[in-house]
Design an enzyme around this catalytic site. Structure first.
Site, mmCIF file in Angstrom:
data_model
loop_
_atom_site.group_PDB
_atom_site.id
_atom_site.type_symbol
_atom_site.label_atom_id
_atom_site.label_comp_id
_atom_site.label_asym_id
_atom_site.label_seq_id
_atom_site.Cartn_x
_atom_site.Cartn_y
_atom_site.Cartn_z
ATOM 1 N N ASN A 35 0.782 -1.206 -0.226
ATOM 2 C CA ASN A 35 -0.075 0.011 0.145
ATOM 3 C C ASN A 35 0.912 1.236 0.084
ATOM 4 O OD1 ASN A 35 -1.884 2.017 0.553
ATOM 5 N ND2 ASN A 35 -2.464 1.359 2.526
ATOM 6 N N TRP A 36 1.289 1.747 -1.158
ATOM 7 C CA TRP A 36 1.935 2.970 -1.362
ATOM 8 C C TRP A 36 1.632 4.282 -0.769
ATOM 9 C CZ3 TRP A 36 4.451 2.641 -7.014
ATOM 10 C CH2 TRP A 36 4.956 1.666 -7.286
ATOM 11 N N LYS A 37 0.211 4.252 -0.407
ATOM 12 C CA LYS A 37 -0.532 5.466 0.075
ATOM 13 C C LYS A 37 -0.018 6.753 -0.479
ATOM 14 C CE LYS A 37 -0.491 3.286 4.792
ATOM 15 N NZ LYS A 37 -0.441 3.306 6.152
ATOM 16 N N HIS A 122 -9.670 1.014 4.525
ATOM 17 C CA HIS A 122 -8.509 1.038 5.092
ATOM 18 C C HIS A 122 -8.972 2.265 6.294
ATOM 19 C CE1 HIS A 122 -4.525 2.692 6.319
ATOM 20 N NE2 HIS A 122 -3.963 1.537 5.705
ATOM 21 N N GLU A 197 -5.792 -4.903 10.681
ATOM 22 C CA GLU A 197 -4.941 -3.958 10.914
ATOM 23 C C GLU A 197 -5.307 -3.217 11.947
ATOM 24 O OE1 GLU A 197 -2.626 -2.743 6.757
ATOM 25 O OE2 GLU A 197 -4.267 -1.471 7.160
ATOM 26 N N GLY A 203 2.122 2.137 10.854
ATOM 27 C CA GLY A 203 3.131 3.455 10.551
ATOM 28 C C GLY A 203 4.085 3.675 11.687
ATOM 29 N N SER A 245 3.166 -2.040 10.875
ATOM 30 C CA SER A 245 4.800 -2.007 10.884
ATOM 31 C C SER A 245 5.310 -3.423 10.587
ATOM 32 C CB SER A 245 4.846 -1.594 12.337
ATOM 33 O OG SER A 245 4.267 -0.407 12.567
ATOM 34 N N GLY A 266 2.544 -1.074 4.607
ATOM 35 C CA GLY A 266 2.511 0.500 4.122
ATOM 36 C C GLY A 266 4.076 0.784 3.873
HETATM 37 P P1 PGA Z 1 2.147 0.444 7.668
HETATM 38 O O1 PGA Z 1 0.933 0.402 7.179
HETATM 39 O O2 PGA Z 1 3.015 -0.987 7.182
HETATM 40 O O3 PGA Z 1 3.253 1.635 7.379
HETATM 41 O O4 PGA Z 1 2.364 0.328 9.245
HETATM 42 C C1 PGA Z 1 0.218 -0.617 6.804
HETATM 43 C C2 PGA Z 1 -1.131 0.093 6.308
HETATM 44 O O5 PGA Z 1 -1.584 0.969 6.729
HETATM 45 O O6 PGA Z 1 -1.859 -0.668 5.301
#
Ligand code: PGA
Length: 283
Positions: A35-37, A122, A197, A203, A245, A266
């Site tokens: 998920n590149w956000k 999400h 999640e 994050g 994470s 992410g």
């Molecule tokens: P993260 O994000 O790996 O940066 O914790 C996961 C997500 O929000 O899909």
């Protein structure tokens, strides 16, 4: 007694442990969705990252990999990955199928520009202070639209905080699943992935991710809930991913001890080296 065994002992679904193991053994390749956000913003950057992963694709042929860039980058990444085994996803979609909805992106549009997966519900969209508009009802509608267009939906669920004393995180996750899947027919389960999640773990860094034993409890609980909603045959087939994470250093433990089918990643997916570290562990 560690928490996982306590849960087995206290609740009448100990049998699900064996059942779940059976599912894991029978299951397909692990699935990892990047998920590149808004970490990857520019076309050149997206192309470079997709091409770097493409070059290494044979090193993770045992893993099903999906990249989910922001909307404008979807066709660019699709072009960069054309003919490769890496699939494309989008980060969200409209709750509307078509029509008078300025700025919305429908499932059919995503499909047409190369997506075969889409993330739905999400937590950054459900609970964002910007109120990005994803209520339980819109998540439900998004799932219906994704399936109608033939996209595989990655439905995100997870609690904001843990309340270990009362176990409210179980109740919340069950409510999210029940609400979202109300209108999903058991046969549509073939195009469904659930990503658990926990918001408090997103994050951060590997040492702040969820403990594998706690994850395992939740995975068993989600499996049972899916079986209740979709029926046992369909419910047992839905891959359950973990997100929050995930890094190369905790991926193996989370996969094997947590009992998940893969990850929604992410931050670590926005860099070729850190994403490859995770894929290397799972291949
Ligand atoms: P993260 O994000 O790996 O940066 O914790 C996961 C997500 O929000 O899909």
């Amino acid at each position: 007694m560690p928490p996982a065994s306590r849960l087995y002992a206290q609740l009448p679904w100990g049998i699900l442990g064996g059942w779940h193991l059976f599912v894991l053994l029978m299951s397909k390749r692990p699935l990892v969705v990047g998920n590149w956000k808004m970490y990857v913003e520019m076309p050149q950057e997206a192309k470079k990252l997709a091409s770097a992963l493409r070059r290494k694709a044979r090193t993770f042929s045992g893993v099903e990999v999906v990249l989910a860039p922001a909307f404008p980058l979807v066709p660019i990444v699709a072009a960069a990955l054309k003919g490769s085994s890496i699939k494309i996803g989008a980060q969200t979609l409209s709750a509307y199928a078509d029509g008078q909805h300025t700025g919305e992106i429908s499932a059919a549009m995503l499909k047409a520009v190369g997506a075969s997966f889409v993330i739905v519900g999400h937590s950054e969209r459900r609970s964002s202070p910007a109120h990005l508009g994803e209520s339980d009802a819109s998540v439900r509608a998004q799932l219906v639209n994704a399936h109608a267009a033939g996209l595989t939906a990655v439905l995100c669920v997870g609690e904001q905080e843990r309340d270990s004393a009362n176990g409210t995180h179980f109740t919340l996750v069950a409510a999210q699943l029940t609400s979202a899947l109300q209108t999903v027919a058991p046969k549509a389960a073939a195009k469904l992935v659930v990503a658990y999640e926990p918001v408090w773990a997103i994050g951060k860094s590997a040492n702040e991710a969820m403990r594998p034993a706690d994850l395992r409890e939740m995975v068993i609980f989600i499996r049972k809930t899916l079986a209740d909603i979709l029926g046992r045959t369909a419910g047992v087939r839905v891959p359950i991913l973990y997100g929050g994470s995930v890094e190369g250093e905790n991926a193996s433990q989370l996969l094997h001890e947590g009992g998940v089918s893969g990850f929604l990643v992410g931050r670590a997916s926005a860099n070729a080296d850190s994403f490859l570290e995770i894929l290397k562990v799972l291949r």
